[in-house]
Design a protein around this motif. Structure first.
Motif, mmCIF file in Angstrom:
data_model
loop_
_atom_site.group_PDB
_atom_site.id
_atom_site.type_symbol
_atom_site.label_atom_id
_atom_site.label_comp_id
_atom_site.label_asym_id
_atom_site.label_seq_id
_atom_site.Cartn_x
_atom_site.Cartn_y
_atom_site.Cartn_z
ATOM 1 N N PHE A 36 1.756 -3.408 5.297
ATOM 2 C CA PHE A 36 1.419 -2.258 6.103
ATOM 3 C C PHE A 36 2.948 -1.688 6.522
ATOM 4 O O PHE A 36 3.382 -0.733 6.624
ATOM 5 N N SER A 37 3.460 -2.800 7.491
ATOM 6 C CA SER A 37 4.841 -2.551 8.060
ATOM 7 C C SER A 37 5.918 -2.352 7.186
ATOM 8 O O SER A 37 6.792 -1.431 7.348
ATOM 9 N N ALA A 38 5.954 -3.052 6.014
ATOM 10 C CA ALA A 38 6.942 -2.681 5.189
ATOM 11 C C ALA A 38 6.923 -1.208 4.511
ATOM 12 O O ALA A 38 7.804 -0.462 4.282
ATOM 13 N N MET A 39 5.712 -0.830 3.959
ATOM 14 C CA MET A 39 5.382 0.289 3.575
ATOM 15 C C MET A 39 5.896 1.554 4.567
ATOM 16 O O MET A 39 6.122 2.664 4.398
ATOM 17 N N LEU A 40 5.288 1.215 5.937
ATOM 18 C CA LEU A 40 5.350 2.203 6.921
ATOM 19 C C LEU A 40 7.130 2.546 7.127
ATOM 20 O O LEU A 40 7.415 3.388 7.250
ATOM 21 N N LYS A 41 7.799 1.362 7.342
ATOM 22 C CA LYS A 41 9.268 1.461 7.403
ATOM 23 C C LYS A 41 9.872 2.125 6.364
ATOM 24 O O LYS A 41 10.749 2.909 6.373
ATOM 25 N N TYR A 42 9.363 1.783 4.941
ATOM 26 C CA TYR A 42 10.227 2.347 3.863
ATOM 27 C C TYR A 42 9.982 4.014 3.815
ATOM 28 O O TYR A 42 10.747 4.810 3.760
ATOM 29 N N LEU A 43 8.652 4.341 4.189
ATOM 30 C CA LEU A 43 8.105 5.766 4.300
ATOM 31 C C LEU A 43 9.107 6.393 5.465
ATOM 32 O O LEU A 43 9.518 7.500 5.075
ATOM 33 N N GLN A 44 9.014 5.729 6.601
ATOM 34 C CA GLN A 44 10.188 6.637 7.134
ATOM 35 C C GLN A 44 11.372 6.594 7.177
ATOM 36 O O GLN A 44 12.138 7.572 7.325
#
Length: 77
Positions: A36-44
């Motif tokens: 979740f954290s990796a996908m969140l930061k990639y999205l941002q």
């Protein structure tokens, strides 16, 4: 090769949880938290979700994961 090398400074800049973001992960555990954290930061960073692990920069996951420690540095499990 998995991901791409953007350098440690860029990984820290784009993949560090800031503000209230660690609180968003409190109801998640283990690998779910990491993903979740990796996908969140990639999205941002890129404005979209990664198509797969191959799109994450080298070191992005390692920046959050420390064996024997918590999955997310600075965030309690």
């Amino acid at each position: 090769m998995v991901g791409r090398d953007i350098g440690l400074d860029a990984v820290v800049e784009h993949f560090t949880l800031v503000g209230d973001e660690p609180a968003w992960l409190r109801n998640k555990s283990g690998a779910t938290r990491l993903g979740f954290s990796a996908m969140l930061k990639y999205l941002q960073w890129r404005g979209r979700f990664p198509r797969g692990r191959f799109e994450l920069p080298d070191g992005a996951v390692d920046h959050h994961f420390t064996p024997g420690d918590s999955f997310l540095k600075g965030s309690p499990i």
